[in-house]
Design an enzyme around this catalytic site. Sequence first.
Site, PDB file in Angstrom:
ATOM      1  N   ASP A 263       0.373  -1.086  -0.030  1.00  0.00           N
ATOM      2  CA  ASP A 263      -0.090  -0.091   0.015  1.00  0.00           C
ATOM      3  C   ASP A 263       1.177   1.472  -0.077  1.00  0.00           C
ATOM      4  O   ASP A 263       1.492   0.820   0.251  1.00  0.00           O
ATOM      5  CB  ASP A 263      -0.876   0.109   1.691  1.00  0.00           C
TER       6      ASP A 263
ATOM      7  N   LYS B 142      -3.804   3.424  -3.706  1.00  0.00           N
ATOM      8  CA  LYS B 142      -4.804   3.994  -4.023  1.00  0.00           C
ATOM      9  C   LYS B 142      -3.510   5.066  -4.379  1.00  0.00           C
ATOM     10  O   LYS B 142      -3.594   5.953  -3.960  1.00  0.00           O
ATOM     11  CB  LYS B 142      -5.965   4.152  -3.054  1.00  0.00           C
TER      12      LYS B 142
ATOM     13  N   MET C 283      -9.382  -6.016  30.317  1.00  0.00           N
ATOM     14  CA  MET C 283      -9.777  -6.546  31.883  1.00  0.00           C
ATOM     15  C   MET C 283     -11.673  -6.670  32.558  1.00  0.00           C
ATOM     16  O   MET C 283     -11.830  -6.482  33.813  1.00  0.00           O
ATOM     17  CB  MET C 283      -9.420  -5.287  32.519  1.00  0.00           C
TER      18      MET C 283
END
Length: 240
Positions: free
Chosen positions: A36, A59, A168
């Site tokens: 990319d 792109k 948690m």
Amino acid sequence: VAKGKVYLVGAGPGDRELLTLKAERVLREADVILYDRLIGDEIVSMLRESGKKLIYVGKNKGERGDKRQEEINRLMKKYADEGKKVVRLKGGDPIIFGRATSEIEFLIKNSIPFEIIPGVSSVNGVPAYANIPLTHPELASCLIVLTGKEDMGKFHDLLNRSTFVILMGKDSVRDVAKGLVKFGLDAETGVAVIQRGTLRGQKVFFCKLGELSKCEEEFEGPALIVVGRVVDFVRELNDL
Ligand SMILES: C[S@@+](CC[C@H](N)C(=O)[O-])C[C@H]1O[C@@H](n2cnc3c(N)ncnc32)[C@H](O)[C@@H]1O
């Protein structure tokens, strides 16, 4: 089933030393790398020097994302059908705003074996390099990650298009689930309780948010809870 395999790999936010050992190994073993735009320059130079088949699939300005995605899918399938090890290298982490969903959907629908290799996301990596902690015992117990494309005036609409990652929470799952429904989340929203994640013996328990509030299951630690429609998305794909 394709003979090859596709690895969706996170390259981290730019600094080459934030590539994981696993990413580095898979890159070393790869036959083809589809990368990319936001891959760090040092990483791209390292890949160039390796002499491997390297294809830029980022792109270009003004280009339509869906056309680009079709081309990426075509390349992943072509090389996987030829039995190649294909690395689809993405900036940061591949499953955070990385369009990985359409690739995962394509790979599953086309019976192409794949593996996701997480990377350091810009979400945590970039603030860390600026010495900014993302949580604080008194000041911040919730971390919100969203795109600048959202209409901030409709922030409330985002609730049922959000993914909640709860740390948690193993011993308070029932209260967490009840609280989220009260907060406005649909009781039908998917939940995954991931125990011993990434370790040998990883176990994932799936249910709906409404079911979790009454669930009798005891979870093993460490555990992380993911709540959101993305959980339903993968469950439905895996049922195909
Ligand atoms: C399409 S998103 C991909 C996010 C990526 N998958 C991740 O986990 O970091 C691209 C956005 O990530 C952020 N980003 C990526 N690398 C960055 C960097 N080195 N410094 C600052 N922001 C970065 C920018 O906001 C950029 O517009």
